[in-house]
Write an enzyme that holds these catalytic residues in place. Sequence first.
Site, mmCIF file in Angstrom:
data_model
loop_
_atom_site.group_PDB
_atom_site.id
_atom_site.type_symbol
_atom_site.label_atom_id
_atom_site.label_comp_id
_atom_site.label_asym_id
_atom_site.label_seq_id
_atom_site.Cartn_x
_atom_site.Cartn_y
_atom_site.Cartn_z
ATOM 1 N N CYS B 142 28.251 8.499 7.210
ATOM 2 C CA CYS B 142 29.458 7.987 6.541
ATOM 3 C C CYS B 142 30.753 8.146 7.343
ATOM 4 C CB CYS B 142 29.619 8.659 5.183
ATOM 5 S SG CYS B 142 28.159 8.439 4.156
ATOM 6 N N ARG B 177 32.449 16.687 19.731
ATOM 7 C CA ARG B 177 31.100 16.187 20.023
ATOM 8 C C ARG B 177 30.066 16.879 19.142
ATOM 9 N NH1 ARG B 177 31.052 15.812 25.591
ATOM 10 N NH2 ARG B 177 29.805 17.675 25.925
ATOM 11 N N SER B 178 30.441 17.097 17.866
ATOM 12 C CA SER B 178 29.503 17.685 16.910
ATOM 13 C C SER B 178 28.374 16.710 16.642
ATOM 14 C CB SER B 178 30.224 18.011 15.604
ATOM 15 O OG SER B 178 30.579 16.802 14.953
ATOM 16 N N ASP B 200 34.334 17.808 24.589
ATOM 17 C CA ASP B 200 34.284 19.069 23.843
ATOM 18 C C ASP B 200 34.643 20.200 24.785
ATOM 19 O OD1 ASP B 200 32.009 19.889 25.188
ATOM 20 O OD2 ASP B 200 30.764 20.022 23.402
ATOM 21 N N ILE B 201 34.590 21.428 24.290
ATOM 22 C CA ILE B 201 35.082 22.536 25.119
ATOM 23 C C ILE B 201 34.251 22.740 26.379
ATOM 24 C CG2 ILE B 201 36.408 23.888 23.441
ATOM 25 C CD1 ILE B 201 33.787 25.500 22.948
#
Lengths: 311, 311
Positions: B142, B177-178, B200-201
Amino acid sequence: MSCKVVLAQNISAQYRDELKNTIKARGIRPKLVGFLANDDPAAGKYAEWTAKTCAETGVEFELRKCSRNDLEDKIVEANEDTNVHGIMVYYPVFGDRQDQYLQNVVSVAKDVEGLHHKYVYNMYHNIRFLDDAHAKKCILPCTPLGIVKVMEYVGVYNPILPYGNRLHGRVVCVINRSEIVGRPLAALLANDGAKVYSVDINGIQEFHRGVGLQLKRHEVSETTLKVEDVLPLSDVVITGVPTPNYKVDSSKIKDGAVCINFSTFKNFDGEEIKKKASIYVPAVGKVTVAMLERNLVRLYDYQTQGTSTTA
Amino acid sequence: MSCKVVLAQNISAQYRDELKNTIKARGIRPKLVGFLANDDPAAGKYAEWTAKTCAETGVEFELRKCSRNDLEDKIVEANEDTNVHGIMVYYPVFGDRQDQYLQNVVSVAKDVEGLHHKYVYNMYHNIRFLDDAHAKKCILPCTPLGIVKVMEYVGVYNPILPYGNRLHGRVVCVINRSEIVGRPLAALLANDGAKVYSVDINGIQEFHRGVGLQLKRHEVSETTLKVEDVLPLSDVVITGVPTPNYKVDSSKIKDGAVCINFSTFKNFDGEEIKKKASIYVPAVGKVTVAMLERNLVRLYDYQTQGTSTTA
């Protein structure tokens, strides 16, 4: 191949249909007079083509041939003739300076090409209306206006942004800085919010409205950049180099760029560009002629109603 | 200030109206069951909000609370209940691995969140339909889907390009970037033709389909670029950093960029970003919930008709 090739006739169709329907529904007969005072076969061809497309949409077109020394008087005559609604001249007639003088002889009220100083000044200064009530839009030169319509059609203009800012965030490279197309086009696009690299053989200028569009109209900065520096930065590459051998280096173009050619020669290598561009428009001529007729209907309305419903 | 601020409620309105009208006109009553098996107050809030928006559009929503050890059996029960058309779970329940197991316990036919392996696999592989006849579109998660709809609304997708290639030429930076949002979003956008810098980190990866979109689905390359290198290259910057103190450096953002935040914290400095961006979308939550309900109606149709008219 993921490149979409968009032909001018598909873009002009909506404008031509709209013109045809408007002219028919309103029962009007706007008249355009074209003056041919040179022996240039290209001008003759263009005149034939104008006649043909005018006939299709219901515009009355009359080609008047004369010697270049008679031209000024003939223009004045047409200016004063209430049966003539629009005037155009097939340039070049004399050469730069005297031709520019002739452009200002054509009445502002009948100048379908948008070449009168008043229109040129307003265009460069981002003044979009002739009147304070904003009932009368200024006339824009047909080829630059046609290229704007091409860019609207292919989705470069972002309709969610306010009118006047719809190119904010777009970087455009225009290879041609002639007074007829390249420089007015760069100004129009920068006034609409783009950052424009205007390229000619003398170097590259940047036309822009500053960070966050802080300026109301564009300003021009000199750069030391080369074509190979600006092509990879450009979302849109527009070419108008009038020589058969010139080709843009496709390898330098940003992947997914929109590429538009307005030269009568193919400034892009047709095969190579399709490997890089997302959209390729090989020619714009038919859109230019549609804009000429559109300007005519607008001027017809100003002369007969004082305003126009042409958007 | 030339920046246009676009609110999620204005974007979601068309989807919510469409859902409401469809549900009313067809006299259907799709039922969504949400499972709450944790004490997270944010999950409780989200459940309340889901209930409220479902009530507005005519979706039946039932919140079922249970212990985390009972959850699997409760999901299986709902899978088998023909009165239930959609199932969602408020994660986290256990933590990564067992939650991922639970995502696959939810029936593919009722997975409104698009988290089942089949949907995730299809999304990464750019497989857009469940069936050979292309009657059943895959369910997309979603929030990434909501961000796609935001990008369509604000004109980043170019509708003149073929479906599936409409981001060709766009450069997008996604800061997050989960597995839940950032990585699927980067994949979706690259599959649609964008060049995506996924930040991301641990560094920056590039998701892309190659020059001229020569690949059918995206591939990922490692880069040594830093955020400050990719921000000036990006037409669109999307942030989802879940900490109150993180702010993107506005000075590095390209003038005229489109900036979208999906974090519950404001990752852009509201004043600074308006000086640079052409469009700023400060939050996307309402679009996400509209997509949840849209997925539900689609699954309802697959269960009852074998296909769906939801576009």
